[in-house]
Enzyme design. Structure first.
Site, mmCIF file in Angstrom:
data_model
loop_
_atom_site.group_PDB
_atom_site.id
_atom_site.type_symbol
_atom_site.label_atom_id
_atom_site.label_comp_id
_atom_site.label_asym_id
_atom_site.label_seq_id
_atom_site.Cartn_x
_atom_site.Cartn_y
_atom_site.Cartn_z
ATOM 1 N N TYR A 6 0.739 -1.110 0.021
ATOM 2 C CA TYR A 6 -0.028 -0.147 0.043
ATOM 3 C C TYR A 6 0.863 1.181 0.045
ATOM 4 C CZ TYR A 6 -3.861 -3.452 0.936
ATOM 5 O OH TYR A 6 -4.641 -4.359 0.797
ATOM 6 N N HIS A 7 1.935 1.267 -0.803
ATOM 7 C CA HIS A 7 2.989 2.460 -0.828
ATOM 8 C C HIS A 7 3.161 2.493 -2.268
ATOM 9 C CE1 HIS A 7 4.599 1.206 3.348
ATOM 10 N NE2 HIS A 7 3.374 1.883 3.638
ATOM 11 N N PRO A 8 2.119 2.693 -3.049
ATOM 12 C CA PRO A 8 2.348 2.989 -4.591
ATOM 13 C C PRO A 8 2.875 4.379 -4.724
ATOM 14 C CG PRO A 8 0.005 2.995 -4.396
ATOM 15 C CD PRO A 8 0.883 2.528 -3.200
#
Length: 244
Positions: free
Chosen positions: A177-179
């Site tokens: 969840y770190h794009p």
């Protein structure tokens, strides 16, 4: 060319838009907990601990981050009958080499985009997560866990060799969840850059991008603080422009 194929006339030729998608790929290693009295079904799952580590081939900043949290629900434990206590250790590759893309599905803004993160397209990324699993197992094997550690559910004790671990990671890798990176900041001399140092889109007036997509490379840790900083700086620059 991509948006022309969808019947959209481009305003600026910025081929870096939607490219350079980078994330922190991860897997979840799960154990049953021997501790009773805490029903994690009634709790919101918070990360309770972070560990940073180096893969054997890395002499630079840490490239593995391990987060520890509760198993979110009975169903996560994959047991019948289910139990209500368990914990995860989640090794992330925080210096990934793999990059992906975000592309249009159609010309309609209501259609979901086509997102291809291309996780593990670099063998180094795959090996990093395998090393992370080994570190998780080493941590949980310590005496401090003797009164807590139950059965290893994922990957499971039957997954032990490097090749077995590699195959398991390929089947279970997930987003951290770190794009970031699909509108990367850079000089006009970089054909893949989208915005300048003031977050203004190259070649378009009065338009900025102010979010994590402007990061040209991903931080080797959670992206939240860096995104806050970008938002604060971006709002400051817009206010200054409005005043001046």
């Amino acid at each position: 060319e991509h948006i022309k194929e969808k019947g959209i006339q481009p305003v600026a030729n910025l081929k870096g838009v939607g490219s350079n998608l980078v994330d922190h790929p991860r897997v979840a290693c799960k154990w049953v907990s021997k501790m009773k009295g805490v029903n994690v079904m009634d709790l919101f799952s918070h990360v309770e601990g972070n560990l940073y580590a180096h893969s054997p081939w890395n002499n630079g900043p840490p490239d593995i981050q391990i987060q520890q949290d509760h198993v979110r629900s009975n169903s996560d434990l994959l047991l019948d009958p289910p139990v209500s206590t368990g914990f995860n250790l989640k090794p992330h590759n925080v210096r990934p080499l793999s990059t992906g893309t975000v592309r249009l599905r159609s010309s309609s803004p209501y259609d979901k985009p086509l997102i291809d993160p291309r996780y593990l397209s670099s063998d180094v990324d795959l090996n990093n997560i395998v090393e992370g699993i080994k570190i998780c197992r080493k941590v949980v094997s310590q005496a401090a866990f003797d009164e807590i550690r139950g059965k290893e559910l994922m990957p499971g004790s039957h997954v032990s060799t490097n090749e077995e671990l590699r195959e398991w990671v390929k089947e279970n890798v997930d987003t951290g969840y770190h794009p970031v990176g699909t509108c990367k900041m850079g000089s006009r001399l970089d054909p893949m850059s989208v915005v300048d140092s003031e977050l203004k889109i190259h070649g378009i007036s009065n338009l900025r991008v102010v979010d994590a997509s402007v990061m040209p490379i991903i931080p080797n840790g959670n992206t939240q603080a860096a995104t806050f900083m970008i938002a604060e700086k971006g709002s400051e620059m817009m206010l200054n422009d409005a005043v001046n």
